[in-house]
Design an enzyme around this catalytic site. Structure first.
Site, PDB file in Angstrom:
ATOM      1  N   ARG A 119       0.824  -1.215   0.000  1.00 25.95           N
ATOM      2  CA  ARG A 119       0.000   0.000   0.000  1.00 25.95           C
ATOM      3  C   ARG A 119       0.854   1.260   0.000  1.00 25.95           C
ATOM      4  NH1 ARG A 119      -3.106   1.741  -2.713  1.00 25.95           N
ATOM      5  NH2 ARG A 119      -4.036  -0.332  -2.618  1.00 25.95           N
ATOM      6  N   LYS A 154       1.710  25.113  -3.517  1.00 30.09           N
ATOM      7  CA  LYS A 154       0.488  24.509  -2.982  1.00 30.09           C
ATOM      8  C   LYS A 154       0.641  22.990  -3.014  1.00 30.09           C
ATOM      9  CE  LYS A 154      -2.350  28.411  -4.445  1.00 30.09           C
ATOM     10  NZ  LYS A 154      -3.431  28.899  -5.315  1.00 30.09           N
ATOM     11  N   LYS A 186       3.337  39.830  -3.479  1.00 29.38           N
ATOM     12  CA  LYS A 186       1.923  39.647  -3.788  1.00 29.38           C
ATOM     13  C   LYS A 186       1.109  40.719  -3.080  1.00 29.38           C
ATOM     14  CE  LYS A 186       0.530  35.666  -4.958  1.00 29.38           C
ATOM     15  NZ  LYS A 186      -0.029  34.293  -4.990  1.00 29.38           N
ATOM     16  N   GLU A 215       3.636  40.625  -8.449  1.00 31.52           N
ATOM     17  CA  GLU A 215       2.283  40.383  -8.955  1.00 31.52           C
ATOM     18  C   GLU A 215       1.609  41.698  -9.325  1.00 31.52           C
ATOM     19  OE1 GLU A 215      -0.705  37.631  -6.868  1.00 31.52           O
ATOM     20  OE2 GLU A 215      -1.400  39.639  -6.298  1.00 31.52           O
ATOM     21  N   ASP A 238      -2.011  38.516 -12.564  1.00 29.29           N
ATOM     22  CA  ASP A 238      -2.979  37.823 -11.724  1.00 29.29           C
ATOM     23  C   ASP A 238      -4.406  38.058 -12.185  1.00 29.29           C
ATOM     24  OD1 ASP A 238      -3.746  36.269  -9.404  1.00 29.29           O
ATOM     25  OD2 ASP A 238      -4.425  38.159  -8.517  1.00 29.29           O
TER      26      ASP A 238
END
Length: 300
Positions: A119, A154, A186, A215, A238
């Site tokens: 597994r 992410k 950002k 950004e 963006d």
């Protein structure tokens, strides 16, 4: 449990040449196995009760759908870790495109121990192959354009290096792997610093030589950055429409690499590529990937 010294040299060499740290891979696999075997003596009651300790078998890893394999060397480490006295054959190189029914790897060894590792090996191989397969679809959708698909941060905690490796297997490009690889200004940084330009100046003052990406959400912000004597190393567009991205490419005229992000779906891939942006970043490659179906079956 065994040690990294029990893993064949060719497997270690494959991991290293792929840009993976064998010690990190060992740690990931070890933690995964401990979820299945949390208590000493680290035995599986089902396998121990039904299979003689010296019984041996061959297991076939087969693709159950078309896609791109990744993580087979990582998965193989599980068999050596549990002491399966394993021999690998027919292991396809990571990044290989396969069809349903293709054999991607064979493992021969102690049956009881192979089933203990099954597994963990499949979880890793199926997850990483899912990322590689998803990335390959983006690469295909962008074919013929100058745009390359990027991953993001992410990622699942503790699996970033493996997930980013799988993106490379699928033909994608890695964005920064950590906050320290590149400064990225950002919206929250802009608010905290009092503007885009103050944020950019502050970073360059404290970290000269560190690449900086900024950004922007409007073409006016883009123009402000392009007017600087030394624009950022990369500019992120963006949540822009295809039309705005195309205009941004015209205004930039190749001076700074442009990255598209936000509201990105594969249905838009061809249109985004047609705008001429250099990169498109896709968090879904790693944060919401569908596993690739690989099965492990003992040969009767």
């Amino acid at each position: 449990m065994s040690s990294l010294r029990d893993v064949p040299t060719e497997v270690i060499d494959d991991l290293t040449s792929a840009g993976l740290d064998p010690d990190h891979v060992w740690d990931v696999v070890s933690r995964a196995l401990m979820e299945d075997l949390p208590e000493r003596p680290h035995e599986d009651p089902t396998s121990e009760s039904t299979i003689p300790a010296d019984a041996r078998a061959e297991a076939v890893f087969g693709a159950r759908e078309p896609g791109v394999v990744a993580g087979l060397g990582v998965a193989a480490v599980a068999f050596f870790m549990v002491g399966a006295d394993a021999t690998l054959t027919d292991r396809l190189p990571d990044g290989t495109r396969v069809e349903k029914g293709d054999v991607v790897m064979r493992v021969e060894g102690l049956t009881q121990r192979m089933l203990v590792a099954e597994r963990t090996a499949l979880n890793l191989a199926c997850h990483l192959a899912g990322i590689a397969t998803a990335t390959s679809r983006w690469v295909e959708a962008l074919d013929g354009s100058p745009t390359r698909v990027l991953d993001t941060r992410k990622t699942l905690p503790g699996l970033r290096a493996l997930q980013k490796y799988a993106v490379r297997c699928g033909g994608g490009v890695n964005h920064r792997s950590s906050l320290q690889d590149m400064a990225m200004v950002k919206d929250n940084h802009v608010i905290a610093a009092g503007g885009v330009l103050p944020a950019l100046e502050a970073i360059r003052g404290r970290h000269p030589g560190l690449p900086v990406e900024v950004e922007v959400t409007t073409l006016d912000q883009l123009d402000d950055l392009l007017a600087l004597p030394a624009p950022p190393d990369r500019i992120l567009l963006d949540n822009m429409t295809d039309e705005l991205m195309a205009d941004a490419v015209r205004r930039t005229a190749g001076r700074v690499p442009l990255e598209a992000s936000g509201g990105i779906t594969i249905e838009r891939a061809a249109r985004i590529g047609a705008t001429g942006v250099d990169f498109v970043s896709v968090g879904a490659l790693t944060h919401s990937v569908v596993v690739f179906d690989i099965g492990m079956d003992l040969v009767e």
